[in-house]
Design a protein around this motif. Structure first.
Motif, PDB file in Angstrom:
ATOM      1  N   ARG A 197       0.812  -1.219   0.000  1.00 28.29           N
ATOM      2  CA  ARG A 197       0.000   0.000   0.000  1.00 28.29           C
ATOM      3  C   ARG A 197       0.848   1.274   0.000  1.00 28.29           C
ATOM      4  N   GLU A 198       1.917   1.315   0.793  1.00 26.11           N
ATOM      5  CA  GLU A 198       2.741   2.524   0.857  1.00 26.11           C
ATOM      6  C   GLU A 198       3.402   2.807  -0.484  1.00 26.11           C
ATOM      7  N   LEU A 199       3.896   1.769  -1.144  1.00 30.91           N
ATOM      8  CA  LEU A 199       4.488   1.942  -2.470  1.00 30.91           C
ATOM      9  C   LEU A 199       3.440   2.486  -3.440  1.00 30.91           C
ATOM     10  N   CYS A 200       2.258   1.908  -3.435  1.00 35.24           N
ATOM     11  CA  CYS A 200       1.184   2.369  -4.315  1.00 35.24           C
ATOM     12  C   CYS A 200       0.787   3.803  -4.005  1.00 35.24           C
ATOM     13  N   LEU A 201       0.748   4.168  -2.729  1.00 36.17           N
ATOM     14  CA  LEU A 201       0.396   5.533  -2.360  1.00 36.17           C
ATOM     15  C   LEU A 201       1.443   6.516  -2.876  1.00 36.17           C
ATOM     16  N   ASP A 202       2.711   6.193  -2.693  1.00 36.17           N
ATOM     17  CA  ASP A 202       3.771   7.065  -3.207  1.00 36.17           C
ATOM     18  C   ASP A 202       3.668   7.223  -4.721  1.00 36.17           C
ATOM     19  N   MET A 203       3.439   6.136  -5.421  1.00 43.08           N
ATOM     20  CA  MET A 203       3.323   6.178  -6.875  1.00 43.08           C
ATOM     21  C   MET A 203       2.063   6.938  -7.304  1.00 43.08           C
ATOM     22  N   TYR A 204       0.979   6.764  -6.555  1.00 37.35           N
ATOM     23  CA  TYR A 204      -0.273   7.471  -6.851  1.00 37.35           C
ATOM     24  C   TYR A 204      -0.088   8.976  -6.712  1.00 37.35           C
ATOM     25  N   ILE A 205       0.567   9.394  -5.646  1.00 41.82           N
ATOM     26  CA  ILE A 205       0.809  10.823  -5.446  1.00 41.82           C
ATOM     27  C   ILE A 205       1.624  11.383  -6.607  1.00 41.82           C
ATOM     28  N   ASP A 206       2.701  10.700  -6.974  1.00 40.89           N
ATOM     29  CA  ASP A 206       3.532  11.156  -8.092  1.00 40.89           C
ATOM     30  C   ASP A 206       2.731  11.202  -9.396  1.00 40.89           C
ATOM     31  N   ALA A 207       1.901  10.187  -9.611  1.00 42.08           N
ATOM     32  CA  ALA A 207       1.097  10.130 -10.839  1.00 42.08           C
ATOM     33  C   ALA A 207       0.057  11.246 -10.878  1.00 42.08           C
ATOM     34  N   ALA A 208      -0.562  11.544  -9.749  1.00 44.81           N
ATOM     35  CA  ALA A 208      -1.559  12.613  -9.697  1.00 44.81           C
ATOM     36  C   ALA A 208      -0.918  13.971  -9.977  1.00 44.81           C
ATOM     37  N   VAL A 209       0.276  14.186  -9.460  1.00 51.36           N
ATOM     38  CA  VAL A 209       0.997  15.431  -9.727  1.00 51.36           C
ATOM     39  C   VAL A 209       1.358  15.510 -11.212  1.00 51.36           C
ATOM     40  N   ALA A 210       1.820  14.395 -11.780  1.00 52.31           N
ATOM     41  CA  ALA A 210       2.164  14.367 -13.203  1.00 52.31           C
ATOM     42  C   ALA A 210       0.941  14.667 -14.064  1.00 52.31           C
ATOM     43  N   LEU A 211      -0.204  14.106 -13.708  1.00 49.76           N
ATOM     44  CA  LEU A 211      -1.438  14.366 -14.442  1.00 49.76           C
ATOM     45  C   LEU A 211      -1.785  15.855 -14.392  1.00 49.76           C
ATOM     46  N   ALA A 212      -1.669  16.466 -13.234  1.00 54.41           N
ATOM     47  CA  ALA A 212      -1.957  17.899 -13.109  1.00 54.41           C
ATOM     48  C   ALA A 212      -0.961  18.723 -13.917  1.00 54.41           C
ATOM     49  N   ARG A 213       0.304  18.360 -13.883  1.00 56.19           N
ATOM     50  CA  ARG A 213       1.313  19.091 -14.664  1.00 56.19           C
ATOM     51  C   ARG A 213       1.015  19.015 -16.152  1.00 56.19           C
TER      52      ARG A 213
END
Length: 136
Positions: free
Chosen positions: A102-118
């Motif tokens: 879960r922690e790995l997925c959360l870290d990746m999700y946060i990075d992916a959400a930021v990338a999507l916004a960028r």
């Protein structure tokens, strides 16, 4: 397949799509696309390290990915928007995984959400999404 397998597959697909789409872009969108491709490569590498550290076999990238032929910047921008949304959705789905993943997925999700916004900002779309990656 596990959440990390799905996430790695999404990262592989993103790298492939960026390679095909970036050549159709210029200006700020191209610069952001090059930066985001590098981020996907970094996430892929971190995942491969995760597999190695846990004695797991990482699934390989596919030889190719199916998407419409790109002929212009508009098509390239749309493809990369879909790719970023998909990566975010895949990592969000992993949040329901077992605690050790879960922690790995959360870290990746946060990075992916930021990338999507960028990416949304780079192509002139609204960046705000209260639940990035949430199925509609």
């Amino acid at each position: 397949m596990t959440a990390t397998d799905d996430g790695l597959a999404a990262e592989y697909a993103a790298i492939y799509a960026y390679g095909a789409a970036t050549v159709h872009l210029d200006g700020d969108p191209r610069w952001v696309a090059e930066s985001l491709e590098a981020e996907h490569r970094s996430r892929r590498d971190a995942l491969l390290d995760y597999y190695d550290a846990n004695g797991l076999d990482a699934p390989p990238a596919l030889a190719g990915y199916d998407f419409e032929p790109l002929t212009d910047a508009e098509g390239a921008q749309q493809l990369l928007l879909e790719v970023e949304a998909n990566v975010t959705t895949v990592w969000r789905a992993g949040l329901g995984s077992e605690p050790e993943v879960r922690e790995l997925c959360l870290d990746m999700y946060i990075d992916a959400a930021v990338a999507l916004a960028r990416w949304r900002i780079a192509i002139g779309s609204a960046a705000a999404d209260p639940w990035p990656g949430r199925p509609e």
